[in-house]
Design a protein around this motif. Sequence first.
Motif, short mmCIF file in Angstrom:
data_model
loop_
_atom_site.label_atom_id
_atom_site.label_comp_id
_atom_site.label_asym_id
_atom_site.label_seq_id
_atom_site.Cartn_x
_atom_site.Cartn_y
_atom_site.Cartn_z
N LEU A 30 0.83 -1.20 0.00
CA LEU A 30 0.00 0.00 0.00
C LEU A 30 0.86 1.26 0.00
CD1 LEU A 30 -2.57 -1.18 2.68
CD2 LEU A 30 -3.02 -0.87 0.26
N ASP A 31 0.35 2.30 -0.64
CA ASP A 31 1.01 3.60 -0.65
C ASP A 31 0.41 4.41 0.49
OD1 ASP A 31 2.05 6.12 -1.05
OD2 ASP A 31 1.52 6.21 -3.19
N HIS A 32 1.14 4.52 1.60
CA HIS A 32 0.63 5.21 2.79
C HIS A 32 0.65 6.73 2.67
CE1 HIS A 32 0.02 1.52 4.97
NE2 HIS A 32 1.25 1.13 4.70
N MET A 37 -1.79 1.77 -4.28
CA MET A 37 -0.63 0.88 -4.25
C MET A 37 0.63 1.66 -4.60
SD MET A 37 -1.66 -2.22 -3.55
CE MET A 37 -2.92 -1.67 -2.45
N VAL A 38 1.76 1.19 -4.11
CA VAL A 38 3.05 1.80 -4.43
C VAL A 38 3.30 1.75 -5.93
CG1 VAL A 38 5.56 1.53 -4.11
CG2 VAL A 38 4.03 1.37 -2.16
N THR A 39 2.79 0.72 -6.60
CA THR A 39 2.97 0.57 -8.05
C THR A 39 2.19 1.62 -8.84
OG1 THR A 39 1.12 -0.96 -8.19
CG2 THR A 39 3.31 -1.92 -7.87
N GLY A 40 1.31 2.35 -8.19
CA GLY A 40 0.50 3.35 -8.88
C GLY A 40 -0.89 2.87 -9.24
N SER A 41 -1.05 1.56 -9.38
CA SER A 41 -2.38 1.03 -9.66
C SER A 41 -3.14 0.89 -8.34
CB SER A 41 -2.29 -0.32 -10.37
OG SER A 41 -1.60 -1.24 -9.56
N GLY A 42 -4.45 0.85 -8.42
CA GLY A 42 -5.25 0.71 -7.21
C GLY A 42 -5.89 -0.65 -7.12
N ILE A 43 -6.08 -1.12 -5.90
CA ILE A 43 -6.80 -2.37 -5.63
C ILE A 43 -8.24 -1.99 -5.31
CG2 ILE A 43 -7.03 -4.30 -4.03
CD1 ILE A 43 -4.54 -4.73 -5.51
#
Length: 173
Positions: free
Chosen positions: A90-92, A149-155
């Motif tokens: 996750l991108d906090h 997400m850290v990858t830029g995509s969202g879950i």
Amino acid sequence: MKSICFNGSKIRRLLAALICVSLLVWSPLPAFAAVAQIEESPGQMLYQSRQNLRDQTGRSWQAIAFKRIHPDGSAIISLRLVGFPGAVELDHTQPLTLTTSLRQTLIAKDVSSEISQETPALANVGEYDIQPVIPQLRAEIPLELTLPMVTGSGIKLQIPFTAIQEWQTISAL
């Protein structure tokens, strides 16, 4: 020798009754998650609701909504989302996005750093302040969460109406 003759409509009624009874006895009852109440310390109460969810790729998540009431009367309402360790990051630095089926977008601030002051937030665990958004949610309107997400995509997680109802119950306590 006497033969026994049954009326066809009586047999059909008896079979229908047996089928109904069988369905009641062997059908699983619907699962109702209850709001748990825990006294963490004298004067400090924790109310929580847990749901197991799946994201768009089939990965399992646990959603824990909780309200902690401190001895001084102050309260927080948070949603903790836990994914499988090593599978997600996750991108906090980004908030949680809540989108209704009516395309209303709500934002919940990431408060993961407040979980523990001693250790940094885990990559697979996000905690969000949902107190400001709960009054705007309606159980009858489907809700989707987008976790950054850290990858830029969202879950994406679809939230069942029962979860929204439990979150509102917790908020009202």
